[in-house]
Design a protein around this motif. Sequence first.
Motif, PDB file in Angstrom:
ATOM      1  N   SER A 158      10.641 -12.166  34.339  1.00 52.54           N
ATOM      2  CA  SER A 158      12.015 -11.929  34.799  1.00 52.54           C
ATOM      3  C   SER A 158      12.411 -10.462  34.590  1.00 52.54           C
ATOM      4  O   SER A 158      11.916  -9.788  33.693  1.00 52.54           O
ATOM      5  CB  SER A 158      12.985 -12.866  34.083  1.00 52.54           C
TER       6      SER A 158
ATOM      7  N   ASN B 213      19.352 -17.849  43.712  1.00 53.22           N
ATOM      8  CA  ASN B 213      17.935 -18.208  43.874  1.00 53.22           C
ATOM      9  C   ASN B 213      17.399 -19.027  42.696  1.00 53.22           C
ATOM     10  O   ASN B 213      16.216 -19.286  42.604  1.00 53.22           O
ATOM     11  CB  ASN B 213      17.078 -16.952  44.085  1.00 53.22           C
ATOM     12  N   ASP B 214      18.303 -19.384  41.767  1.00 52.53           N
ATOM     13  CA  ASP B 214      17.951 -20.192  40.605  1.00 52.53           C
ATOM     14  C   ASP B 214      16.909 -19.515  39.701  1.00 52.53           C
ATOM     15  O   ASP B 214      16.237 -20.177  38.926  1.00 52.53           O
ATOM     16  CB  ASP B 214      17.456 -21.575  41.051  1.00 52.53           C
ATOM     17  N   GLN B 215      16.791 -18.217  39.800  1.00 56.19           N
ATOM     18  CA  GLN B 215      15.887 -17.471  38.904  1.00 56.19           C
ATOM     19  C   GLN B 215      16.713 -16.938  37.734  1.00 56.19           C
ATOM     20  O   GLN B 215      17.907 -16.675  37.878  1.00 56.19           O
ATOM     21  CB  GLN B 215      15.274 -16.260  39.626  1.00 56.19           C
ATOM     22  N   THR B 216      16.055 -16.741  36.598  1.00 56.13           N
ATOM     23  CA  THR B 216      16.799 -16.123  35.489  1.00 56.13           C
ATOM     24  C   THR B 216      16.421 -14.653  35.363  1.00 56.13           C
ATOM     25  O   THR B 216      15.332 -14.240  35.761  1.00 56.13           O
ATOM     26  CB  THR B 216      16.519 -16.813  34.141  1.00 56.13           C
ATOM     27  N   PHE B 217      17.344 -13.881  34.843  1.00 56.89           N
ATOM     28  CA  PHE B 217      17.054 -12.498  34.462  1.00 56.89           C
ATOM     29  C   PHE B 217      17.688 -12.250  33.109  1.00 56.89           C
ATOM     30  O   PHE B 217      18.490 -13.071  32.631  1.00 56.89           O
ATOM     31  CB  PHE B 217      17.536 -11.500  35.532  1.00 56.89           C
TER      32      PHE B 217
ATOM     33  N   ARG C 138      21.398 -16.807  34.665  1.00 56.78           N
ATOM     34  CA  ARG C 138      20.783 -17.493  35.811  1.00 56.78           C
ATOM     35  C   ARG C 138      21.453 -17.028  37.092  1.00 56.78           C
ATOM     36  O   ARG C 138      22.686 -17.098  37.216  1.00 56.78           O
ATOM     37  CB  ARG C 138      20.968 -19.010  35.669  1.00 56.78           C
ATOM     38  N   ASP C 139      20.627 -16.524  38.000  1.00 61.05           N
ATOM     39  CA  ASP C 139      21.130 -16.128  39.323  1.00 61.05           C
ATOM     40  C   ASP C 139      21.282 -17.407  40.137  1.00 61.05           C
ATOM     41  O   ASP C 139      20.282 -18.055  40.479  1.00 61.05           O
ATOM     42  CB  ASP C 139      20.125 -15.163  39.975  1.00 61.05           C
TER      43      ASP C 139
END
Length: 585
Positions: A2, A163-167, A159-160
């Motif tokens: 990430s 796009n359901d991605q975490t950073f 959590r974005d």
Amino acid sequence: MSTTYETDVLIVGSGPAGSSAAALLSSYGIRNMMVSRFGWLADTPRAHITNQRTMEVLRDLGLEAEAVSVSSGQNLMANNVFCYSLAGEEFGRILSWGNHPLRKADYELASPTAICDIPQTYMEPILFQAASRRGTKVRMNAEFIGLVQDENGVTATIRDRLNDQTFTVRAKYLIGADGARSNVAEVIGLTMEGRTGLSASSNVIFEADLSRYVQHRPSVLYWVLQPGSNIGGIGAGVLRMVRPWHEWQAIWGVDLDKAETGITVAEAEVALRKLIGDDDIPLRVKSTAVWTVNNMYASNYAVGRVFCMGDAVHKHPPLNGLGSNTCIQDAFNLCWKLAAVLKGQAGVALLDTYSTERQPVGKQIVTRANKSIEDYPPIFEAVGLLASADADEANRHIAARKAPTPEGKARRKKLYATIERKNYEFNTHGVELGQRYTGSAAVVSDGTPEPAYTRDPELYFHPTTWPGARLPHVWVEHRAKRVSTLDLCGHGRFTLLTGIGGEGWIAAAQAAGKTFGIEINALTIGPSGCDALDIYSDWYRASEIEEDGCILVRPDHHVAWRAPAASTTSTADLEAVLQTILART
Ligand SMILES: Cc1cc2nc3c(=O)[nH]c(=O)nc-3n(C[C@H](O)[C@H](O)[C@H](O)COP(=O)(O)OP(=O)(O)OC[C@H]3O[C@@H](n4cnc5c(N)ncnc54)[C@H](O)[C@@H]3O)c2cc1C
């Protein structure tokens, strides 16, 4: 893997607390990033009463004129009206928010700003846009999930939601401004006192031209007392003006389980017809929501490098209209301290004073708002609403309050007294403006005792330059302009005010500024020849020091310290004070 972003301060939440913190930090030149779970700002106009202290923060930020341009002015807030319904019988009114002739002067004398009504849907964009324009990096649809902190900083996982991605965000400090259900407060384990979810109210936004019922008695709040209106919620039905006089918010008590399920438009319309009392007025429901009445505050506001503010640490019903105001004022307290620490001007212990100073304020407003709920049942009783569970019987009893009988006379007397008591909700100038920070290491005592309150401390504001109090406002002339003493201060800097014979303090401010690497704005106020002209001699009366004494004012307008007169050791005196306040080791 990430992505990791770096910043100095990560702010979670873009409501009144988060957006004002972002605007202040960016104005002070501090790198900051703000994340918010949703893709929008306030979508309902919850907060509206905007008190003078908040307007002073906006004035300091250069946003007062913009805020005023979208506000309904003090004159439109003149009354609080108690009625059977908007079209029905009126039980009484109270002149509010400084509109009583006897209170007007109190409000006008206290501040260069005026109390006004700004729906949250208008306030948030002003703060948010100022923050973005001034450098805040914003990520919307970005949900705070968790954090870990170490001795150098905080790593937050976000959590974005697109796009359901975490950073991750690595920050030196984190502000949890994520509202009443604060995840940040929970993750850092803040201790809360009190209870939430005590009862529930609907919040219905609707359009209807109600001018014919309100124009002659302008108000932002019309309180409806009729059978059924006192059940649940805040204990009364309310019609609140959002935009005069065609956009409204309606509050009506509902069962607590509706907090989960919400209410339908049809249910909302039934309540609206009762509140308005006129079935022929065309109306359009824009949205419905349900909120709960809370009575809870945090015992402390910070753990390590994480600070919480706003509804995350004080949760209370909207009575007295203090919520968003206190959020913005929390930010004004914390942000100059964060800036001083991040610029290397202050030691980290300065940050401890945020909780010391603001927690008692949070406790006070939660208590005040809940006490204001308790002041309604005596009004209902006097009106006759509580006489019977049967609506027809209650209505007969309500009518009987006008009877020429001893009982009618007693009830009328009680009604007038109980409505008058609502000054504690609608004219609490002392609560709105009168915070004094006591027991804080960011204030240095001058050895004098706290000045006594000569009038009721909740109803009346008592100006004083006693260390810890907000600097009194008076009008002075500066560079051919009429300005407030507050305008001479703030803007992220310390200010030293002195007068004729105060050259020693001016020199001390310059020397101390060099020693501590900070800018101290030092100026004299007095007759011509001084930097600011005390044209009405109001400063002479308000300053509570000799002309050759000095007042050191913090960036948030609160008095840090004062000296009664000139000193032969002015530089040493001032440096010792700053050493304490800035917690330099
Ligand atoms: C009917 C009503 C009337 C009111 N009237 C007044 C009034 O007249 N005057 C007044 O001063 N106050 C009033 N209030 C109170 C005021 O609305 C609140 O005090 C204020 O909104 C709180 O601001 P906040 O920034 O702390 O939180 P919020 O406004 O709740 O904002 C929270 C922010 O955090 C974000 N967030 C939440 N969780 C996360 C997460 N996990 N990750 C990322 N972001 C997250 C949200 O998206 C939002 O941006 C009223 C409230 C109600 C219900």
